[in-house]
Design an enzyme around this catalytic site. Structure first.
Site, mmCIF file in Angstrom:
data_model
loop_
_atom_site.group_PDB
_atom_site.id
_atom_site.type_symbol
_atom_site.label_atom_id
_atom_site.label_comp_id
_atom_site.label_asym_id
_atom_site.label_seq_id
_atom_site.Cartn_x
_atom_site.Cartn_y
_atom_site.Cartn_z
ATOM 1 C CG MET A 117 -1.841 -1.175 1.273
ATOM 2 S SD MET A 117 -3.514 -0.721 0.844
ATOM 3 C CE MET A 117 -4.001 0.134 2.315
ATOM 4 C CB CYS A 118 1.134 4.005 -1.978
ATOM 5 S SG CYS A 118 1.827 2.734 -3.068
ATOM 6 N NE ARG A 119 -1.328 5.804 3.331
ATOM 7 C CZ ARG A 119 -2.511 5.497 3.867
ATOM 8 N NH1 ARG A 119 -2.976 6.198 4.888
ATOM 9 N NH2 ARG A 119 -3.226 4.508 3.360
ATOM 10 C CB VAL B 289 5.468 8.014 -0.061
ATOM 11 C CG1 VAL B 289 6.140 9.375 -0.168
ATOM 12 C CG2 VAL B 289 4.222 8.107 0.814
ATOM 13 C CG ASN C 245 -3.269 3.794 -0.907
ATOM 14 O OD1 ASN C 245 -2.473 2.883 -0.746
ATOM 15 N ND2 ASN C 245 -3.994 4.280 0.082
#
Length: 254
Positions: free
Chosen positions: A1-3, A87, A114
């Site tokens: 997962m990301c932001r 990110v 995301n």
């Protein structure tokens, strides 16, 4: 997962968007508050924006944002009225390299995602490739579910919101009879004139997403509030945000 995060408003520097805020993406990379499947976003970062001629530009780095020696110079010198940034916490099996690092740009669109699609290589990749025309399919450089999702949206017709809806509807239909395959599908996409953001998932819980209608005069959408300023609102699961400059963002159910 990301932001992920997006900004649309008065021109601001990259640093004012992702570094200066107390909980900007540079801080969320190692101290995210609402991630459930990882602890840090250390697998690269990137940003997309428009140049003075309105053309999409992109910077991507496979190092963690805190280890990128270019960040300080980029943060104070790059300025735009539109930003998308990410990110990354890489999904297992999807390599940490430039081709797999977001955001992605193509056909005048800027895109970040995301989430993930469970076992993407064996569940949905073949179906997505069959749906995507050769002209778009040949521009796919990596092997992430995110880049294929972007290609699927690019393949659709209509307004930006309609293209997003149609792409997500295809995924929902393909997964209707496979409840063991999760697809977490928070996305932000821009055509350079507006933003469309979605918080949704199939067979799982959608990651967090927020909107601020007036963040220092801008519309900002982010996985987590960037600071303690007032105005941050939850984007509910199954909801689409359509944001156009000079107008109040519209919330619609998918």
């Amino acid at each position: 997962m990301c932001r992920i995060a997006a900004y649309m408003g008065p021109p601001c520097t990259l640093g004012d968007f992702i570094v200066r805020p107390d909980h900007g993406l540079s801080h969320q990379s190692w101290a995210a508050r609402e991630m459930v499947s990882a602890t840090v976003n250390a697998d690269g970062w990137g940003a997309a924006w428009l140049d003075d001629a309105g053309r999409p530009c992109i910077y991507r780095q496979v190092l963690p944002i805190w280890a990128d020696v270019n960040l300080e110079s980029l943060a104070r010198s790059l300025r735009s009225n539109l930003w998308l940034a990410n990110v990354r916490s890489a999904t297992a099996g999807l390599g940490t390299d430039y081709a797999n690092t977001q955001p992605f740009v193509g056909d005048g669109l800027l895109f970040t995602h995301n989430g993930f699609i469970d076992r993407f290589a064996t569940t949905l990749r073949a179906r997505m490739r069959a749906e995507i025309g050769t002209e778009i399919e040949t521009t796919i450089n990596g092997n992430t579910d995110s880049e294929y999702l972007f290609a699927l949206i690019r393949q659709q017709t209509g307004t930006l919101a309609e293209r997003v809806r149609r792409g997500l509807s295809l995924i929902g239909g393909w997964l209707a009879d496979t409840p063991d395959v999760r697809a977490l599908l928070n996305i932000i996409v821009s055509d350079g004139h507006g933003l469309v953001a979605v918080r949704t998932a199939c067979h799982g819980d959608a990651p967090s997403l927020y909107i601020n209608h007036d963040w220092f005069g801008a519309i900002v959408i982010a996985s987590e509030p960037l600071d303690n300023q007032s105005g941050w609102e939850v984007v509910h699961s199954g909801e689409m945000i359509i944001a156009t400059p000079g107008e109040s963002p519209v919330r619609e159910r998918l």
